[in-house]
Design a protein around this motif. Structure first.
Motif, PDB file in Angstrom:
ATOM      1  N   UNK A 159       0.828  -1.205   0.000  1.00 22.96           N
ATOM      2  CA  UNK A 159       0.000   0.000   0.000  1.00 22.96           C
ATOM      3  C   UNK A 159       0.865   1.258   0.000  1.00 22.96           C
ATOM      4  N   UNK A 160       1.979   1.207   0.716  1.00 22.49           N
ATOM      5  CA  UNK A 160       2.898   2.350   0.712  1.00 22.49           C
ATOM      6  C   UNK A 160       3.505   2.553  -0.672  1.00 22.49           C
ATOM      7  N   UNK A 161       3.860   1.468  -1.350  1.00 21.93           N
ATOM      8  CA  UNK A 161       4.370   1.575  -2.731  1.00 21.93           C
ATOM      9  C   UNK A 161       3.384   2.338  -3.592  1.00 21.93           C
ATOM     10  N   UNK A 162       2.116   1.975  -3.500  1.00 21.84           N
ATOM     11  CA  UNK A 162       1.092   2.603  -4.334  1.00 21.84           C
ATOM     12  C   UNK A 162       0.857   4.052  -3.915  1.00 21.84           C
ATOM     13  N   UNK A 163       0.963   4.311  -2.629  1.00 19.60           N
ATOM     14  CA  UNK A 163       0.802   5.681  -2.146  1.00 19.60           C
ATOM     15  C   UNK A 163       1.914   6.584  -2.679  1.00 19.60           C
ATOM     16  N   UNK A 164       3.135   6.102  -2.637  1.00 19.60           N
ATOM     17  CA  UNK A 164       4.267   6.894  -3.143  1.00 19.60           C
ATOM     18  C   UNK A 164       4.140   7.116  -4.647  1.00 19.60           C
ATOM     19  N   UNK A 165       3.725   6.097  -5.372  1.00 18.75           N
ATOM     20  CA  UNK A 165       3.532   6.256  -6.818  1.00 18.75           C
ATOM     21  C   UNK A 165       2.460   7.295  -7.124  1.00 18.75           C
ATOM     22  N   UNK A 166       1.390   7.286  -6.345  1.00 19.04           N
ATOM     23  CA  UNK A 166       0.333   8.289  -6.537  1.00 19.04           C
ATOM     24  C   UNK A 166       0.873   9.692  -6.318  1.00 19.04           C
ATOM     25  N   UNK A 167       1.641   9.891  -5.255  1.00 18.53           N
ATOM     26  CA  UNK A 167       2.171  11.224  -4.973  1.00 18.53           C
ATOM     27  C   UNK A 167       3.179  11.654  -6.034  1.00 18.53           C
ATOM     28  N   UNK A 168       3.982  10.714  -6.536  1.00 17.21           N
ATOM     29  CA  UNK A 168       4.915  11.018  -7.625  1.00 17.21           C
ATOM     30  C   UNK A 168       4.177  11.509  -8.856  1.00 17.21           C
ATOM     31  N   UNK A 169       3.063  10.855  -9.157  1.00 18.20           N
ATOM     32  CA  UNK A 169       2.313  11.165 -10.372  1.00 18.20           C
ATOM     33  C   UNK A 169       1.470  12.426 -10.260  1.00 18.20           C
ATOM     34  N   UNK A 170       1.339  12.963  -9.057  1.00 15.33           N
ATOM     35  CA  UNK A 170       0.443  14.116  -8.868  1.00 15.33           C
ATOM     36  C   UNK A 170       1.127  15.275  -8.149  1.00 15.33           C
ATOM     37  N   UNK A 171       2.405  15.455  -8.443  1.00 14.74           N
ATOM     38  CA  UNK A 171       3.152  16.528  -7.799  1.00 14.74           C
ATOM     39  C   UNK A 171       2.769  17.909  -8.315  1.00 14.74           C
ATOM     40  N   UNK A 172       2.135  17.957  -9.493  1.00 15.90           N
ATOM     41  CA  UNK A 172       1.833  19.247 -10.114  1.00 15.90           C
ATOM     42  C   UNK A 172       0.418  19.728  -9.835  1.00 15.90           C
ATOM     43  N   UNK A 173      -0.302  19.045  -8.969  1.00 13.78           N
ATOM     44  CA  UNK A 173      -1.631  19.499  -8.577  1.00 13.78           C
ATOM     45  C   UNK A 173      -1.866  19.102  -7.128  1.00 13.78           C
ATOM     46  N   UNK A 174      -2.709  19.848  -6.436  1.00  7.96           N
ATOM     47  CA  UNK A 174      -2.953  19.498  -5.034  1.00  7.96           C
ATOM     48  C   UNK A 174      -3.639  18.137  -4.933  1.00  7.96           C
ATOM     49  N   UNK A 175      -3.234  17.357  -3.944  1.00  9.52           N
ATOM     50  CA  UNK A 175      -3.839  16.041  -3.784  1.00  9.52           C
ATOM     51  C   UNK A 175      -4.267  15.791  -2.345  1.00  9.52           C
ATOM     52  N   UNK A 176      -5.232  14.898  -2.221  1.00 11.59           N
ATOM     53  CA  UNK A 176      -5.688  14.395  -0.925  1.00 11.59           C
ATOM     54  C   UNK A 176      -5.613  12.880  -1.007  1.00 11.59           C
ATOM     55  N   UNK A 177      -4.682  12.315  -0.250  1.00 14.77           N
ATOM     56  CA  UNK A 177      -4.495  10.866  -0.215  1.00 14.77           C
ATOM     57  C   UNK A 177      -4.995  10.333   1.119  1.00 14.77           C
ATOM     58  N   UNK A 178      -6.041   9.543   1.056  1.00 11.57           N
ATOM     59  CA  UNK A 178      -6.642   8.925   2.234  1.00 11.57           C
ATOM     60  C   UNK A 178      -6.058   7.524   2.371  1.00 11.57           C
ATOM     61  N   UNK A 179      -4.963   7.418   3.110  1.00 15.76           N
ATOM     62  CA  UNK A 179      -4.208   6.173   3.207  1.00 15.76           C
ATOM     63  C   UNK A 179      -4.612   5.430   4.478  1.00 15.76           C
ATOM     64  N   UNK A 180      -5.489   4.450   4.290  1.00 16.00           N
ATOM     65  CA  UNK A 180      -6.088   3.740   5.433  1.00 16.00           C
ATOM     66  C   UNK A 180      -5.541   2.316   5.505  1.00 16.00           C
ATOM     67  N   UNK A 181      -4.438   2.165   6.165  1.00  9.35           N
ATOM     68  CA  UNK A 181      -3.808   0.855   6.284  1.00  9.35           C
ATOM     69  C   UNK A 181      -4.745  -0.154   6.972  1.00  9.35           C
ATOM     70  N   UNK A 182      -4.650  -1.412   6.554  1.00 10.60           N
ATOM     71  CA  UNK A 182      -5.383  -2.485   7.238  1.00 10.60           C
ATOM     72  C   UNK A 182      -4.708  -2.854   8.554  1.00 10.60           C
ATOM     73  N   UNK A 183      -3.424  -2.683   8.632  1.00  7.29           N
ATOM     74  CA  UNK A 183      -2.693  -2.974   9.865  1.00  7.29           C
ATOM     75  C   UNK A 183      -3.149  -2.017  10.958  1.00  7.29           C
ATOM     76  N   UNK A 184      -3.194  -2.360  12.218  1.00  7.57           N
ATOM     77  CA  UNK A 184      -2.746  -3.574  12.876  1.00  7.57           C
ATOM     78  C   UNK A 184      -3.923  -4.471  13.259  1.00  7.57           C
ATOM     79  N   UNK A 185      -4.962  -4.402  12.433  1.00 11.02           N
ATOM     80  CA  UNK A 185      -6.166  -5.217  12.643  1.00 11.02           C
ATOM     81  C   UNK A 185      -5.822  -6.702  12.497  1.00 11.02           C
TER      82      UNK A 185
END
Length: 472
Positions: free
Chosen positions: A187-213
């Motif tokens: 999930x972190x890999x995908x989160x970093x890729x999203x931020x890399x791809x959207x550096x030129x516009x404001x973003x809101x990333x709702x990163x809701x890990x399944x851990x530590x459930x």
């Protein structure tokens, strides 16, 4: 010519305002207890990267989730309302997140934010099919991993169940992996890729890990590390628990598997922080780190839950502090003092107006009815919010909660707890007794009556469901 100059100036201003709007990285951990982090007192788990985030941002000592269980708190974040207002109070939803609500994601999306949800969603019926009520229908441009289920089938690739009975827990959109991959890392890999791809516009990333459930599953090397650590610090000591009503609370943090999960989570917070700094996005990205409820510390089995909330009482599914007091760290570049602490009580409904305010967007008071803007607190312009009461309402029995359906209200340092099965009222002074061991209701009957009236009035106002639990 002047019209061209005006148009060019307008375009320039528009582009500047878009790029200057802050990004938001909202990190929500599942079932992480307040006491599970070193910066909140843990001596067994290792969380150096989260400690660093606290040193760079602001740590809240009295932060609360709007519910002691996951789905209602998630709804409170996206709506800015107490879960009772939208009849969304169960751990496993009995209906979908209402379309009538303008979610935080929709509010940001309307002003040009690129929005993405990654990880646990759990705000639609478990048996719902298709795309109805998934994140993409509630303001998110992208959904990775979010569906009906409240836990993953497995924390290891391909994140699928071995038996058809549990196929509903298979994590979607995570097919591009390999054997041995760990869900928190992926999930972190995908989160970093999203931020890399959207550096030129404001973003809101709702990163809701399944851990530590649950299922409590750590990487083997880390589990072994903590097993060895346990041998050194408690060679012949057995895990112990203390009975509270008909359930048992773990006395100390000594579960190697859970500790391994916490360390993996912490490593990934470090990866995110490192990426933000290396990319330069840290200068314009607000990072919010919190949990949806208290840690899973209790169970009907004397072995109790996998973690300990001590010195707080209870844990997940309890309205005692162990179930609703959560970690909260906010890093707001150039606005907050690094390493600062805030003791004013805040709650998960506050995120909605706070994020809008940080983005310099108009607030939506008719939507986020129960949230307050925290920016003045974060900027140290005030030490207190103009709010007298915080309410917590869980009108259900739960298999890890021995007290059953219950309600609570906090006013200042005092907190009143009501147990619905027998009408028992308990009054605590959290300043002197954060572990809620000394019931003061007999000593302060008038204060008890006053707080109970506030609780009853609030339940009527919010049309809160009242249910009597089975007598234990």
């Amino acid at each position: 010519m002047k019209y061209f100059i005006f148009f060019a100036s307008f375009i320039t201003i528009h582009i500047q305002s878009a790029t200057e709007k802050p990004n938001f990285l909202f990190i929500l951990i599942d079932d992480l207890g307040r006491q599970d982090l070193n910066c909140y007192g843990s001596k067994f788990y290792e969380t150096p990267h989260i400690n660093q985030l606290a040193e760079e941002g602001t740590l809240f000592t009295d932060a609360y989730s709007a519910s002691p269980v996951c789905s209602p708190t998630r709804a409170s974040i996206q709506t800015g309302k107490y879960p009772s207002r939208i009849n969304f109070t169960r751990a496993t939803p009995t209906h979908n997140l209402p379309y009538e609500e303008t979610t935080l994601a929709e509010a940001l999306q309307a002003f040009g934010y690129k929005t993405a949800h990654m990880g646990k969603w759990h705000m639609r019926l478990y048996k719902e099919k298709g795309h109805k009520h998934l994140p993409t229908e509630h303001g998110f441009d992208i959904n990775i991993g979010g569906h009906s289920a409240g836990q993953p089938a497995s924390f290891f690739y391909p994140y699928k169940a071995k038996h058809d009975k549990y196929r509903k827990n298979d994590v979607p959109h995570m097919e591009d992996g390999k054997k041995g991959d760990y869900l928190t890392d992926a999930l972190t890999d995908k989160a970093i890729n999203f931020m890399k791809d959207n550096q030129d516009q404001p973003f809101y990333l709702n990163l809701c890990y399944y851990t530590v459930h649950t299922p409590v599953t750590g990487k083997k090397d880390k589990v072994k590390k903590y097993e060895e650590k346990l041998k050194k610090i408690s060679a012949n000591q057995q895990s112990s628990s203390t009975q509270d009503y008909v359930t048992f609370a773990r006395d100390k943090q000594d579960n190697a598997e859970y500790a391994a999960m916490v360390e993996s989570m912490d490593e990934n917070i470090g990866r995110l922080n490192k990426f933000l700094k290396q990319s330069g996005l840290d200068k314009n990205t607000v990072v919010i780190f919190t949990s949806d409820n208290g840690g899973l510390s209790t169970n009907k089995n004397p072995k109790a839950g996998p973690t300990s909330s001590f010195p707080l009482r209870g844990g997940k599914a309890w309205v005692y502090e162990g179930g609703i007091r959560v970690p909260l760290i906010i890093k707001w570049p150039e606005s907050t003092q690094a390493g600062s602490e805030i003791s004013s009580p805040v709650i998960s409904t506050d995120f909605y107006p706070t994020i809008l305010s940080m983005a310099d967007l108009a607030l939506k008071p008719k939507q986020h009815l129960d949230g307050l803007d925290l920016t003045a607190l974060l900027k140290a312009e005030t030490q207190n919010l103009n709010r007298e009461e915080l309410h917590f309402h869980f009108p259900h029995d739960h298999n890890v909660n021995g007290m059953g359906a219950s309600s609570a209200v906090r006013v200042g340092h005092y907190k009143l707890v009501e147990r619905f099965s027998n009408g028992k009222l308990e009054l605590f002074n959290l300043k002197n007794d954060p572990g809620e061991t000394n019931n003061l209701s007999a000593e302060y009957p008038e204060l008890t009556k006053e707080l109970h009236k506030k609780m009853q009035k609030w339940r009527i106002e919010t049309q809160s469901m009242i249910a009597k639990s089975k007598e234990n």
